[in-house]
Write an enzyme that holds these catalytic residues in place. Structure first.
Site, PDB file in Angstrom:
ATOM      1  N   LEU A 137       0.849  -1.186   0.000  1.00 40.11           N
ATOM      2  CA  LEU A 137       0.000   0.000   0.000  1.00 40.11           C
ATOM      3  C   LEU A 137       0.892   1.245   0.000  1.00 40.11           C
ATOM      4  O   LEU A 137       2.016   1.206   0.512  1.00 40.11           O
ATOM      5  CB  LEU A 137      -0.918   0.046   1.229  1.00 40.11           C
ATOM      6  CG  LEU A 137      -2.202  -0.786   1.218  1.00 40.11           C
ATOM      7  CD1 LEU A 137      -2.895  -0.675   2.567  1.00 40.11           C
ATOM      8  CD2 LEU A 137      -3.145  -0.321   0.105  1.00 40.11           C
ATOM      9  N   SER A 254      15.927   0.744   1.085  1.00 40.64           N
ATOM     10  CA  SER A 254      15.715   0.810  -0.360  1.00 40.64           C
ATOM     11  C   SER A 254      15.734   2.257  -0.812  1.00 40.64           C
ATOM     12  O   SER A 254      15.256   3.146  -0.102  1.00 40.64           O
ATOM     13  CB  SER A 254      14.352   0.192  -0.703  1.00 40.64           C
ATOM     14  OG  SER A 254      13.943   0.534  -2.015  1.00 40.64           O
ATOM     15  N   HIS A 256      14.421   2.692  -3.925  1.00 41.51           N
ATOM     16  CA  HIS A 256      13.488   2.479  -5.030  1.00 41.51           C
ATOM     17  C   HIS A 256      14.240   2.191  -6.322  1.00 41.51           C
ATOM     18  O   HIS A 256      13.808   2.582  -7.412  1.00 41.51           O
ATOM     19  CB  HIS A 256      12.582   3.704  -5.209  1.00 41.51           C
ATOM     20  CG  HIS A 256      11.165   3.363  -5.585  1.00 41.51           C
ATOM     21  ND1 HIS A 256      10.128   3.391  -4.682  1.00 41.51           N
ATOM     22  CD2 HIS A 256      10.609   2.995  -6.762  1.00 41.51           C
ATOM     23  CE1 HIS A 256       9.002   3.062  -5.291  1.00 41.51           C
ATOM     24  NE2 HIS A 256       9.276   2.814  -6.558  1.00 41.51           N
ATOM     25  N   SER A 288      17.488  -2.823  -4.162  1.00 39.93           N
ATOM     26  CA  SER A 288      18.107  -1.778  -4.993  1.00 39.93           C
ATOM     27  C   SER A 288      19.496  -2.198  -5.448  1.00 39.93           C
ATOM     28  O   SER A 288      20.431  -2.262  -4.651  1.00 39.93           O
ATOM     29  CB  SER A 288      18.167  -0.413  -4.304  1.00 39.93           C
ATOM     30  OG  SER A 288      16.868   0.057  -3.996  1.00 39.93           O
ATOM     31  N   GLY A 289      19.596  -2.524  -6.728  1.00 43.67           N
ATOM     32  CA  GLY A 289      20.871  -2.828  -7.339  1.00 43.67           C
ATOM     33  C   GLY A 289      21.255  -4.289  -7.395  1.00 43.67           C
ATOM     34  O   GLY A 289      22.322  -4.621  -7.906  1.00 43.67           O
ATOM     35  N   ARG A 291      21.823  -7.871  -8.644  1.00 47.40           N
ATOM     36  CA  ARG A 291      21.871  -8.502  -9.951  1.00 47.40           C
ATOM     37  C   ARG A 291      22.387  -9.934  -9.908  1.00 47.40           C
ATOM     38  O   ARG A 291      22.337 -10.622 -10.920  1.00 47.40           O
ATOM     39  CB  ARG A 291      22.752  -7.691 -10.914  1.00 47.40           C
ATOM     40  CG  ARG A 291      22.214  -6.326 -11.292  1.00 47.40           C
ATOM     41  CD  ARG A 291      20.925  -6.402 -12.103  1.00 47.40           C
ATOM     42  NE  ARG A 291      20.482  -5.077 -12.516  1.00 47.40           N
ATOM     43  CZ  ARG A 291      19.754  -4.272 -11.750  1.00 47.40           C
ATOM     44  NH1 ARG A 291      19.360  -4.673 -10.552  1.00 47.40           N
ATOM     45  NH2 ARG A 291      19.400  -3.080 -12.197  1.00 47.40           N
TER      46      ARG A 291
END
Length: 359
Positions: A137, A254, A256, A288-289, A291
């Site tokens: 939310l 985070s 975003h 965030s980031g 990989r």
């Protein structure tokens, strides 16, 4: 956009999945997914921060295959990895977050259903209830509308709530401005088509005027739910402390994915301080980031309890729907086990900052 079939999803590396996904996207959708805010400094810094940490193994000390089972906010997980609440999901695959939910369930973990998704909470939950224990939310808009959305959310059977606090408005995303691109309303309106009337309602939440939201306002409104909740989008200790004071039982460290405020620190740079300050009072999620599996291990060693996938899950979704996301999760699991074994770490409970060194 073409969507590779499930038969093409036995990729051997996560980089292969990323490349296959990105090459299938038209330029405007590619830039929407890959872009960040402003000059994209924070976007780049998210990746650079991982490269500044190396490993410090303890050789000849691994006694058994490392265990990855954990619990986050009361939800048992087979791996310490969750899929994130990314919206506009049918932009990337017709099954969107329904495919993600099924993949998470197959992989023994869970995901976070987005508020601005293409399908409703109920549709995503029905696709695989065990694969979507969490939902999102946004604390925006009028109080009465937020309360209605919260009550509707509670009725969908989620185990915990993710409150995304860093999005009072969208970030300044210059790639989208150059391309003149805004995602179609149809891909964000799954939770709004009935009660709010139109698919535009989610976007409208971020464009309206009204009293500003505060931690005290959030505390007051969240006191009406019995669900545990996480404050997502935290990059400073004061905000982490304020979130806990407002009732949060978890902190989502985070920025975003670099998509909101350019100039924020890398999420990995913020993680150790926040985890050190509040980690004994709240669960810590990180995104965030990320990989690859080595990124997951570094985040866990620096204080995260779980790692949340954003773009990496999207790559899997584009590359092969449910099977693509499941392959992402499986490759991460394999790499994490491999690294923990080479580090001489018996499992998550033994993993700490001592296994890392700063370059």
């Amino acid at each position: 956009m073409t969507h590779p079939s499930a038969a093409t999803t036995h990729y051997e590396t996560l980089a292969d999945i990323e490349a296959a996904a990105l090459e299938s996207l038209p330029l405007d959708v590619h830039d929407y997914l890959e872009g960040g805010a402003g000059e994209e400094w924070t976007l780049r810094r998210n990746r650079e921060a991982f490269a500044e940490w190396g490993f410090a193994p303890r050789l000849m000390s691994s006694r058994q295959a490392p265990g990855l089972r954990t619990t986050f906010m009361g939800v048992p997980l087979g791996i310490p990895i969750l899929t994130g609440p990314f919206g506009v999901d049918t932009l990337f695959h017709p099954e969107g977050q329904k495919a993600v939910a099924r993949a998470a369930a197959r992989s023994g973990t869970s995901g976070m259903a987005p508020e601005g998704g293409s399908y409703s909470y109920a549709e995503v939950r029905r696709a695989a209830p065990g694969g979507m224990a969490f939902g999102q939310l946004h604390p925006v808009g009028p109080e009465d509308a937020f309360t209605r959305r919260l009550k509707h959310f509670e009725g969908c059977g989620f185990r915990a709530l993710v409150v995304t606090c860093d999005t009072p408005t969208a970030g300044w995303r210059e790639r989208n401005r150059r391309n003149g691109y805004t995602p179609p309303h149809a891909v964000t309106g799954g939770n709004f088509a009935g009660d709010e009337g139109t698919g535009d309602a989610f976007a409208d939440l971020f464009g309206g005027s009204g009293p500003a939201w505060t931690w005290e306002k959030l505390r007051r409104l969240m006191s009406g739910t019995s669900l545990p909740w996480m404050a997502k989008g935290i990059t400073t200790v004061p905000d982490a402390e304020a979130a806990i004071a407002a009732g949060a039982s978890a902190i989502g460290v985070s920025n975003h994915g670099g998509r909101q405020l350019d100039g924020l620190p890398a999420a990995l740079d913020a993680l150790p301080e926040i985890a050190g300050a509040v980690g004994d009072r709240a669960h810590i999620a990180f995104d965030s980031g990320v990989r690859r599996g080595s990124d997951v291990v570094k985040a866990l060693a620096l204080g995260a309890d779980v790692v949340v996938l954003g773009r990496l899950a999207v790559y899997g979704l584009i590359a092969g729907g449910e099977a693509g996301v499941a392959r992402v999760l499986d490759l991460l699991r394999q790499e994490v086990v491999n690294i923990l074994t080479l580090l001489g770490c018996a499992g998550l409970n033994d993993l700490d900052r001592g296994f890392l060194r700063r370059h």
